[in-house]
Design an enzyme around this catalytic site. Sequence first.
Site, PDB file in Angstrom:
ATOM      1  N   GLN A 136      31.205  35.601  51.462  1.00 47.61           N
ATOM      2  CA  GLN A 136      32.161  35.111  50.463  1.00 47.61           C
ATOM      3  C   GLN A 136      33.047  34.062  51.094  1.00 47.61           C
ATOM      4  O   GLN A 136      33.627  34.268  52.164  1.00 47.61           O
ATOM      5  CB  GLN A 136      33.006  36.266  49.916  1.00 47.61           C
ATOM      6  CG  GLN A 136      34.065  35.845  48.912  1.00 47.61           C
ATOM      7  CD  GLN A 136      35.401  35.523  49.564  1.00 47.61           C
ATOM      8  OE1 GLN A 136      35.728  36.042  50.621  1.00 47.61           O
ATOM      9  NE2 GLN A 136      36.169  34.637  48.927  1.00 47.61           N
ATOM     10  N   TYR A 138      36.290  31.391  50.747  1.00 46.61           N
ATOM     11  CA  TYR A 138      37.443  30.736  50.142  1.00 46.61           C
ATOM     12  C   TYR A 138      37.501  29.310  50.680  1.00 46.61           C
ATOM     13  O   TYR A 138      37.290  29.074  51.874  1.00 46.61           O
ATOM     14  CB  TYR A 138      38.745  31.465  50.501  1.00 46.61           C
ATOM     15  CG  TYR A 138      38.993  32.727  49.722  1.00 46.61           C
ATOM     16  CD1 TYR A 138      39.089  32.701  48.339  1.00 46.61           C
ATOM     17  CD2 TYR A 138      39.154  33.944  50.374  1.00 46.61           C
ATOM     18  CE1 TYR A 138      39.330  33.862  47.611  1.00 46.61           C
ATOM     19  CE2 TYR A 138      39.400  35.112  49.666  1.00 46.61           C
ATOM     20  CZ  TYR A 138      39.489  35.059  48.284  1.00 46.61           C
ATOM     21  OH  TYR A 138      39.721  36.203  47.571  1.00 46.61           O
ATOM     22  N   THR A 164      34.304  31.822  45.944  1.00 42.23           N
ATOM     23  CA  THR A 164      35.272  32.334  44.978  1.00 42.23           C
ATOM     24  C   THR A 164      36.075  31.161  44.426  1.00 42.23           C
ATOM     25  O   THR A 164      36.674  30.394  45.184  1.00 42.23           O
ATOM     26  CB  THR A 164      36.211  33.356  45.631  1.00 42.23           C
ATOM     27  OG1 THR A 164      35.433  34.482  46.053  1.00 42.23           O
ATOM     28  CG2 THR A 164      37.270  33.833  44.658  1.00 42.23           C
ATOM     29  N   HIS A 264      38.420  38.792  38.839  1.00 42.61           N
ATOM     30  CA  HIS A 264      38.917  39.167  40.170  1.00 42.61           C
ATOM     31  C   HIS A 264      39.514  40.573  40.154  1.00 42.61           C
ATOM     32  O   HIS A 264      40.522  40.850  40.817  1.00 42.61           O
ATOM     33  CB  HIS A 264      39.950  38.153  40.666  1.00 42.61           C
ATOM     34  CG  HIS A 264      39.951  37.979  42.156  1.00 42.61           C
ATOM     35  ND1 HIS A 264      39.299  36.947  42.791  1.00 42.61           N
ATOM     36  CD2 HIS A 264      40.501  38.710  43.153  1.00 42.61           C
ATOM     37  CE1 HIS A 264      39.472  37.041  44.098  1.00 42.61           C
ATOM     38  NE2 HIS A 264      40.194  38.118  44.349  1.00 42.61           N
ATOM     39  N   ARG A 267      43.212  40.966  39.386  1.00 39.98           N
ATOM     40  CA  ARG A 267      44.163  40.667  40.456  1.00 39.98           C
ATOM     41  C   ARG A 267      44.615  39.206  40.472  1.00 39.98           C
ATOM     42  O   ARG A 267      45.412  38.830  41.324  1.00 39.98           O
ATOM     43  CB  ARG A 267      43.546  41.035  41.815  1.00 39.98           C
ATOM     44  CG  ARG A 267      43.367  42.530  41.971  1.00 39.98           C
ATOM     45  CD  ARG A 267      42.375  42.900  43.059  1.00 39.98           C
ATOM     46  NE  ARG A 267      42.855  42.717  44.420  1.00 39.98           N
ATOM     47  CZ  ARG A 267      43.590  43.602  45.096  1.00 39.98           C
ATOM     48  NH1 ARG A 267      43.982  44.726  44.505  1.00 39.98           N
ATOM     49  NH2 ARG A 267      43.937  43.387  46.351  1.00 39.98           N
ATOM     50  N   ASP A 295      31.220  41.418  37.587  1.00 39.57           N
ATOM     51  CA  ASP A 295      32.115  42.079  38.537  1.00 39.57           C
ATOM     52  C   ASP A 295      33.386  42.488  37.814  1.00 39.57           C
ATOM     53  O   ASP A 295      33.966  41.680  37.092  1.00 39.57           O
ATOM     54  CB  ASP A 295      32.451  41.112  39.678  1.00 39.57           C
ATOM     55  CG  ASP A 295      33.627  41.587  40.517  1.00 39.57           C
ATOM     56  OD1 ASP A 295      33.439  42.516  41.321  1.00 39.57           O
ATOM     57  OD2 ASP A 295      34.729  41.027  40.361  1.00 39.57           O
TER      58      ASP A 295
END
Length: 381
Positions: A136, A138, A164, A264, A267, A295
């Site tokens: 993953q 960022y 993401t 997310h 969140r 997800d």
Amino acid sequence: MVRGDLGRGAAVPLDLDDVERAAAAALPPDVWDFVAGGSGRELSLAANRAAFDGVFVRPRVLNDVSACGAESTLLGRAVRMPVAIGPVAYHRLVHPEGESATARAAKAAGVPFTVATLSSVPVEEVTAAGGSVWFQLYWLRDTGRTLELVRRAEDAGCEAIVLTVDVPWMGRRLRDVRNGFTLPDHVRAVHLGGGASTAHRGGHGASAVAVHTAETFSRSLTWSSVERLRECTRLPIVLKGVLAPEDARRAVEHGVDALVVSNHGGRQLDGAVTAVDALPDVVEAVGGACEVLLDGGVRSGTDVLKALALGASGVLVGRAPVWGLAAGGEDGVRRVLDILAGELTDALGLAGCAGVAEARRLTTLAAPGGGSVRGAGARSG
């Protein structure tokens, strides 16, 4: 309960609610809030679960399910069930072995594990477990450093890059703010230098983790960044955090290999649509041009069945494996995945499906007074 003791000297958990309770009992309150909490008033966090509860499946009958199985593929690789462990930061917050233990459990279960940019264990140690590992990503303020992480993931043997796209900065997570949450000294963002950072220096009225990510993450992630990523990696690219069909169509135009429909875990933007409600439009928008995973809010094998019926290729689970890790280490994560596999096989058979392909042909209905669940459910069976 002593961490690593799940099911020993205590009742063996029968579902993920049991595991969640065991994890809550095992963790310090501020760590539990970091794992369990959402942003704002936690409307989207609650809605993720409610959305699944509002979907009902039409079972089919008189089908031979004597050889029922959950085997499938994700990103072209065979998996024992259409489930991957999603990215969650800092597994060592809940267990000393951190991401290494989670990765070993994923390998044993035959499902992919997604190691996070904010992992507390280096990606090389995670891939050493030998399973299927996704990385993953960022997008950092320093683009060169971002692309170095991509190359590091490739060199370590990762099989996909999960970018993401819904975190220009961290959502306002009030539990962490009230707790003045900081990382303990032994938990570090090892892919970002691994030294002490602002995430370890907090105070009342702020989340040190949020301050750290605000300093580190780029607010300028755009479609040109996706193009740059496509140019620099041979790995499949997955975009995580897509909810709008317009963005899904544009992702296909940019050659991505899969999308993760996700808010997310409740969140980021509080009030964002749930993945369950967004999924049918995204599936329709891509028209089979790439895989679509879901997800957010998955708590049972029946939820996986519902996601498949709504058009998903599979699902990511994030919090539940961390609960298992907190309550029982590697064995706890294995228990979580065993529960999901058993429940999914049970749900498939009871819905008249010998396998995952048949589940994708099921139809669904919204609960009376519920939202507009569509996708496969728009068709009569």
